[in-house]
Design a protein around this motif. Structure first.
Motif, PDB file in Angstrom:
ATOM      1  N   ALA A  72      34.466  73.826  23.888  1.00 44.97           N
ATOM      2  CA  ALA A  72      35.275  72.767  24.484  1.00 44.97           C
ATOM      3  C   ALA A  72      36.764  72.977  24.252  1.00 44.97           C
ATOM      4  N   LEU A  73      37.162  73.410  23.034  1.00 45.22           N
ATOM      5  CA  LEU A  73      38.582  73.585  22.737  1.00 45.22           C
ATOM      6  C   LEU A  73      39.185  74.672  23.624  1.00 45.22           C
ATOM      7  N   ARG A  74      38.470  75.775  23.788  1.00 41.25           N
ATOM      8  CA  ARG A  74      38.975  76.855  24.634  1.00 41.25           C
ATOM      9  C   ARG A  74      39.112  76.373  26.081  1.00 41.25           C
ATOM     10  N   ASP A  75      38.134  75.636  26.556  1.00 35.46           N
ATOM     11  CA  ASP A  75      38.204  75.117  27.921  1.00 35.46           C
ATOM     12  C   ASP A  75      39.389  74.172  28.079  1.00 35.46           C
ATOM     13  N   GLU A  76      39.639  73.327  27.071  1.00 35.10           N
ATOM     14  CA  GLU A  76      40.791  72.415  27.120  1.00 35.10           C
ATOM     15  C   GLU A  76      42.094  73.193  27.204  1.00 35.10           C
ATOM     16  N   ALA A  77      42.190  74.255  26.412  1.00 33.72           N
ATOM     17  CA  ALA A  77      43.414  75.052  26.402  1.00 33.72           C
ATOM     18  C   ALA A  77      43.647  75.703  27.757  1.00 33.72           C
ATOM     19  N   ILE A  78      42.599  76.271  28.323  1.00 33.93           N
ATOM     20  CA  ILE A  78      42.728  76.909  29.633  1.00 33.93           C
ATOM     21  C   ILE A  78      43.098  75.882  30.696  1.00 33.93           C
ATOM     22  N   ALA A  79      42.474  74.704  30.638  1.00 35.82           N
ATOM     23  CA  ALA A  79      42.786  73.660  31.612  1.00 35.82           C
ATOM     24  C   ALA A  79      44.245  73.232  31.524  1.00 35.82           C
ATOM     25  N   ALA A  80      44.787  73.177  30.297  1.00 32.80           N
ATOM     26  CA  ALA A  80      46.191  72.800  30.126  1.00 32.80           C
ATOM     27  C   ALA A  80      47.114  73.841  30.760  1.00 32.80           C
ATOM     28  N   GLY A 103      36.318  77.942  36.085  1.00 31.71           N
ATOM     29  CA  GLY A 103      36.087  77.471  37.447  1.00 31.71           C
ATOM     30  C   GLY A 103      34.623  77.237  37.756  1.00 31.71           C
ATOM     31  N   ARG A 104      33.750  77.995  37.105  1.00 35.34           N
ATOM     32  CA  ARG A 104      32.308  77.808  37.330  1.00 35.34           C
ATOM     33  C   ARG A 104      31.790  76.593  36.576  1.00 35.34           C
ATOM     34  N   ARG A 105      32.406  76.287  35.435  1.00 35.74           N
ATOM     35  CA  ARG A 105      31.927  75.177  34.609  1.00 35.74           C
ATOM     36  C   ARG A 105      32.591  73.845  34.951  1.00 35.74           C
ATOM     37  N   ASN A 106      33.742  73.912  35.593  1.00 31.67           N
ATOM     38  CA  ASN A 106      34.504  72.692  35.846  1.00 31.67           C
ATOM     39  C   ASN A 106      35.126  72.765  37.238  1.00 31.67           C
ATOM     40  N   GLU A 107      34.456  72.152  38.209  1.00 34.74           N
ATOM     41  CA  GLU A 107      34.955  72.183  39.580  1.00 34.74           C
ATOM     42  C   GLU A 107      36.287  71.467  39.719  1.00 34.74           C
ATOM     43  N   ASN A 108      36.537  70.476  38.847  1.00 34.86           N
ATOM     44  CA  ASN A 108      37.808  69.749  38.924  1.00 34.86           C
ATOM     45  C   ASN A 108      38.995  70.682  38.717  1.00 34.86           C
ATOM     46  N   ALA A 109      38.815  71.708  37.874  1.00 34.62           N
ATOM     47  CA  ALA A 109      39.910  72.641  37.616  1.00 34.62           C
ATOM     48  C   ALA A 109      40.309  73.370  38.892  1.00 34.62           C
ATOM     49  N   LEU A 110      39.316  73.859  39.634  1.00 33.26           N
ATOM     50  CA  LEU A 110      39.622  74.563  40.878  1.00 33.26           C
ATOM     51  C   LEU A 110      40.190  73.617  41.924  1.00 33.26           C
ATOM     52  N   ALA A 111      39.641  72.421  42.018  1.00 32.96           N
ATOM     53  CA  ALA A 111      40.133  71.460  43.005  1.00 32.96           C
ATOM     54  C   ALA A 111      41.603  71.128  42.756  1.00 32.96           C
ATOM     55  N   THR A 112      41.976  70.985  41.480  1.00 30.50           N
ATOM     56  CA  THR A 112      43.366  70.701  41.133  1.00 30.50           C
ATOM     57  C   THR A 112      44.283  71.843  41.560  1.00 30.50           C
ATOM     58  N   ILE A 113      43.829  73.071  41.383  1.00 30.35           N
ATOM     59  CA  ILE A 113      44.636  74.234  41.764  1.00 30.35           C
ATOM     60  C   ILE A 113      44.876  74.244  43.270  1.00 30.35           C
ATOM     61  N   PHE A 114      43.832  74.026  44.045  1.00 28.05           N
ATOM     62  CA  PHE A 114      43.989  74.063  45.496  1.00 28.05           C
ATOM     63  C   PHE A 114      44.845  72.900  46.000  1.00 28.05           C
ATOM     64  N   SER A 115      44.768  71.764  45.324  1.00 24.35           N
ATOM     65  CA  SER A 115      45.625  70.638  45.699  1.00 24.35           C
ATOM     66  C   SER A 115      47.093  70.981  45.478  1.00 24.35           C
ATOM     67  N   ALA A 116      47.409  71.546  44.311  1.00 24.02           N
ATOM     68  CA  ALA A 116      48.792  71.938  44.025  1.00 24.02           C
ATOM     69  C   ALA A 116      49.260  73.038  44.963  1.00 24.02           C
ATOM     70  N   TRP A 117      48.394  73.986  45.238  1.00 22.52           N
ATOM     71  CA  TRP A 117      48.734  75.096  46.134  1.00 22.52           C
ATOM     72  C   TRP A 117      49.041  74.563  47.537  1.00 22.52           C
ATOM     73  N   ALA A 118      48.230  73.625  48.004  1.00 23.31           N
ATOM     74  CA  ALA A 118      48.438  73.070  49.343  1.00 23.31           C
ATOM     75  C   ALA A 118      49.762  72.337  49.451  1.00 23.31           C
ATOM     76  N   GLY A 119      50.252  71.793  48.333  1.00 27.65           N
ATOM     77  CA  GLY A 119      51.555  71.148  48.354  1.00 27.65           C
ATOM     78  C   GLY A 119      52.684  72.127  48.601  1.00 27.65           C
TER      79      GLY A 119
END
Length: 326
Positions: A72-80, A103-119
């Motif tokens: 969990a800690l590693r995933d939190e760090a990567i998400a940040a 990205g495979r474990r947390n779809e929200n992470a990928l969705a956030t990236i594409f949202s920012a990219w689309a901006g």
């Protein structure tokens, strides 16, 4: 901060403190945060440190997190890191999400990236999502892209969505686009929606506009809806607006509802408004429904108001019920 009474205010101050500390001394802030007792406060502190660290030196933070064991800690760090990179270099953020497996474990992470990219570049974000994603994740990313794209060019976003979504996904995307459009130019969105063919897509767009417009101009939204041809979408939108209106001026909302043609639509509006009114002033709501003509509708509304009142003040509701005419 520890002297502040427990609650949301203390939590926000603690997060601000750890994030700012990390900008000045990431190693010290992280050591202190990880030394806290295991629990919610520790998790929140570590997340705040990661956020602050990612602002000032995401590269050093990446080197630090590489030595962390999977968990969990590693995933939190990567998400940040992703939250920071997504706004400055979305391609790099996407590469990190994929290489780390997050990205495979947390779809929200990928969705956030594409949202920012689309901006920044919605065409490129849409092309990458269409090329590399599939299934539910692809649809989720497409929804995020549509929402971000609609903020800058809603017509282009709608044209793209019409070619990119399948089945009901197209209607959902269209609702998202019109919702975003209505936040900054509801009149333009309202004028355009009348060009759409009758059906679920049009009804969804009407509802999306109606959910946003009253925040800036309730009377304008009501006037627009009133002149539309009757449809289920119009009735749903009127219901939603009337309940929002009831939060600020229930008497005016009820006057409008009572002026509508008799039928289920009007009855549902009155029920929704009185229910909303009962949340803030049950005594006034009860007084109003008692003035309605005797019948099944009045009986049902009285019961609804008393039930809501009893949820917050059962003694007052019981006393009010005892004063009702037999």
């Amino acid at each position: 901060v520890d002297k502040i009474p427990d609650g949301g205010v203390r939590d926000r101050f603690r997060q601000m403190m750890f994030s700012r500390w990390a900008e000045e001394d990431a190693a010290g802030a992280m050591a202190f945060a990880r030394g806290l007792p295991v629990g919610r406060a520790r998790e929140s502190a570590v997340a705040a440190v990661l956020q602050g660290w990612s602002y000032v030196d995401p590269g050093q933070m990446m080197a630090w997190l590489q030595q962390l064991p999977a968990g969990a800690l590693r995933d939190e760090a990567i998400a940040a890191v992703l939250n920071h990179l997504a706004t400055t270099d979305p391609q790099a953020a996407l590469a990190l999400a994929r290489s780390s497996g997050l990205g495979r474990r947390n779809e929200n992470a990928l969705a956030t990236i594409f949202s920012a990219w689309a901006g920044r570049d919605p065409v490129a974000a849409a092309a990458e999502a269409g090329r590399t994603l599939s299934g539910n994740l692809r649809q989720r990313a497409f929804q995020e892209i549509a929402a971000a794209w609609a903020l800058t060019d809603p017509l282009a976003a709608r044209a793209w969505a019409g070619k990119s979504f399948e089945g009901n996904g197209a209607n959902i995307a269209q609702s998202v686009i019109f919702s975003q459009w209505a936040q900054h130019d509801p009149k333009a969105a309202a004028n355009y929606v009348q060009q759409l063919p009758v059906g679920m897509g049009r009804d969804g767009a009407i509802a999306a506009i109606a959910a946003q417009w009253p925040a800036s101009d309730t009377s304008g939204a009501i006037a627009w809806l009133s002149q539309l041809p009757n449809s289920q979408g119009k009735q749903n939108a009127l219901m939603a607006i009337s309940q929002q209106w009831a939060q600020t001026d229930p008497s005016a909302a009820l006057a409008f509802a009572q002026a509508q043609s008799a039928g289920n639509g009007r009855d549902n509006m009155i029920q929704g408004i009185t229910g909303q009114w009962a949340l803030s002033n049950p005594a006034s709501a009860l007084a109003f429904v008692q003035q309605l003509p005797a019948g099944n509708q009045r009986t049902m509304l009285v019961m609804n108001v008393l039930n809501q009142w009893a949820a917050t003040d059962p003694r007052a509701a019981w006393a009010a019920a005892g004063e009702l005419p037999a």
